[in-house]
Scaffold this motif. Structure first.
Motif, short mmCIF file in Angstrom:
data_model
loop_
_atom_site.label_atom_id
_atom_site.label_comp_id
_atom_site.label_asym_id
_atom_site.label_seq_id
_atom_site.Cartn_x
_atom_site.Cartn_y
_atom_site.Cartn_z
N ALA A 73 0.84 -1.20 0.00
CA ALA A 73 0.00 0.00 0.00
C ALA A 73 0.88 1.25 0.00
O ALA A 73 0.57 2.24 -0.69
N ASN A 74 1.96 1.22 0.77
CA ASN A 74 2.89 2.35 0.80
C ASN A 74 3.52 2.57 -0.57
O ASN A 74 3.69 3.71 -1.02
N THR A 75 3.82 1.48 -1.26
CA THR A 75 4.42 1.58 -2.59
C THR A 75 3.49 2.30 -3.56
O THR A 75 3.92 3.20 -4.30
N ARG A 84 0.55 2.97 -14.19
CA ARG A 84 0.72 1.53 -14.31
C ARG A 84 0.13 0.78 -13.12
O ARG A 84 0.01 -0.44 -13.15
N TYR A 85 -0.24 1.52 -12.08
CA TYR A 85 -0.98 0.92 -10.97
C TYR A 85 -2.47 1.09 -11.26
O TYR A 85 -2.91 2.19 -11.62
N SER A 110 9.37 1.32 -0.16
CA SER A 110 8.58 1.21 -1.38
C SER A 110 9.25 0.17 -2.28
O SER A 110 10.47 0.14 -2.40
N VAL A 111 8.45 -0.71 -2.88
CA VAL A 111 8.98 -1.76 -3.74
C VAL A 111 9.40 -1.15 -5.07
O VAL A 111 8.61 -0.48 -5.74
N PRO A 115 6.58 -1.34 -11.98
CA PRO A 115 5.23 -1.09 -11.45
C PRO A 115 4.18 -2.05 -11.98
O PRO A 115 3.26 -2.43 -11.25
N GLY A 116 4.29 -2.45 -13.24
CA GLY A 116 3.31 -3.38 -13.79
C GLY A 116 3.34 -4.71 -13.06
O GLY A 116 2.29 -5.32 -12.79
#
Length: 238
Positions: A73-75, A84-85, A110-111, A115-116
């Motif tokens: 969620a933070n990411t 892309r989210y 954050s990861v 993003p995809g």
């Protein structure tokens, strides 16, 4: 599921004010480790244009639902302008109460994978969560004025992962100032329906009163036993 360290849910500022900065620092460190672990799992489980679901299962097993969900969620929140989210995952992420620290703190967990692929990983994590079949806000009545004498559902993030089951969420509210929405008190006293143990929760730790049609038969029987016992006690006092 293996034992996981609890996630510290408050901000660094609140932790400092409460003398809990060490708890915050440790949880923050594990958040960062979790983000890096998810990156490795995405890399290890992506092949032939497909992200294997094994990665999310391993991450949840190692770090627990609460931390994995928080990191994901933070990411999304850190990258909320990234198209892309998915809109659905952005809405999901917005439902988490993640304190907005100085940017460098939140950014560090954050990861940083594509993003995809992270979006797909989030979908997989949400699927694992949905498979728990937990009570949520849609399972409860909107009326929150008085919880006394009702079956309530505890927020799942309050429970350890081994207790994140619908049965462990249910308790019967017997009293306490927290039962009334107009009271300054926050404590709600009651009985856990699964094992009959007395319990106390803060009002903010409760989702709400479970809709009658969603209360299982075994829980209704427990409530009947409790209320009949209370009636007998009242009659004995007469």
């Amino acid at each position: 599921m293996s034992k996981v360290e609890p996630t510290y849910r408050w901000s660094r500022t609140e932790a400092e004010a409460s003398g809990e900065i060490e708890l915050w620092l440790e949880s923050y460190r594990i958040n960062c480790d979790c983000a890096r672990f998810i990156e490795k799992q995405i890399s290890a489980n992506y092949a032939d244009n497909r992200l294997n679901e094994q990665g999310v299962k391993v991450a949840i097993e190692k770090y627990g639902f609460d931390r994995v969900n928080r990191v994901l969620a933070n990411t999304v929140t850190e990258n909320k302008t990234d198209g892309r989210y998915s809109a659905d995952n952005k809405k999901w992420a917005a439902g988490f109460n993640i304190p907005r620290e100085e940017n460098r703190y939140n950014y560090n967990y954050s990861v940083n994978s594509h993003p995809g692929l992270v979006d797909v990983f989030i979908n997989q994590a949400r699927k694992e969560w949905a498979n728990l079949n937990l009570y949520d806000f849609k399972s409860c009545y909107e009326d929150k004025t008085d919880y006394t004498g009702k079956v309530l559902a505890v927020r799942p993030d309050i429970l350890k992962d081994e207790y994140k089951t619908p049965a462990d969420q249910l308790f019967y509210a017997t009293g306490g100032f927290g039962c009334k929405s107009d009271s300054l008190g926050r404590k709600i006293y009651g009985v856990l329906l699964k094992d009959g143990e007395e319990c106390v929760f803060l009002r903010g730790e409760v989702i709400g009163a479970v809709k009658l049609e969603l209360i299982p038969d075994w829980a209704n029987k427990k409530v009947a036993e409790l209320t009949s016992g209370q009636t007998r006690k009242m009659e004995d006092l007469k």
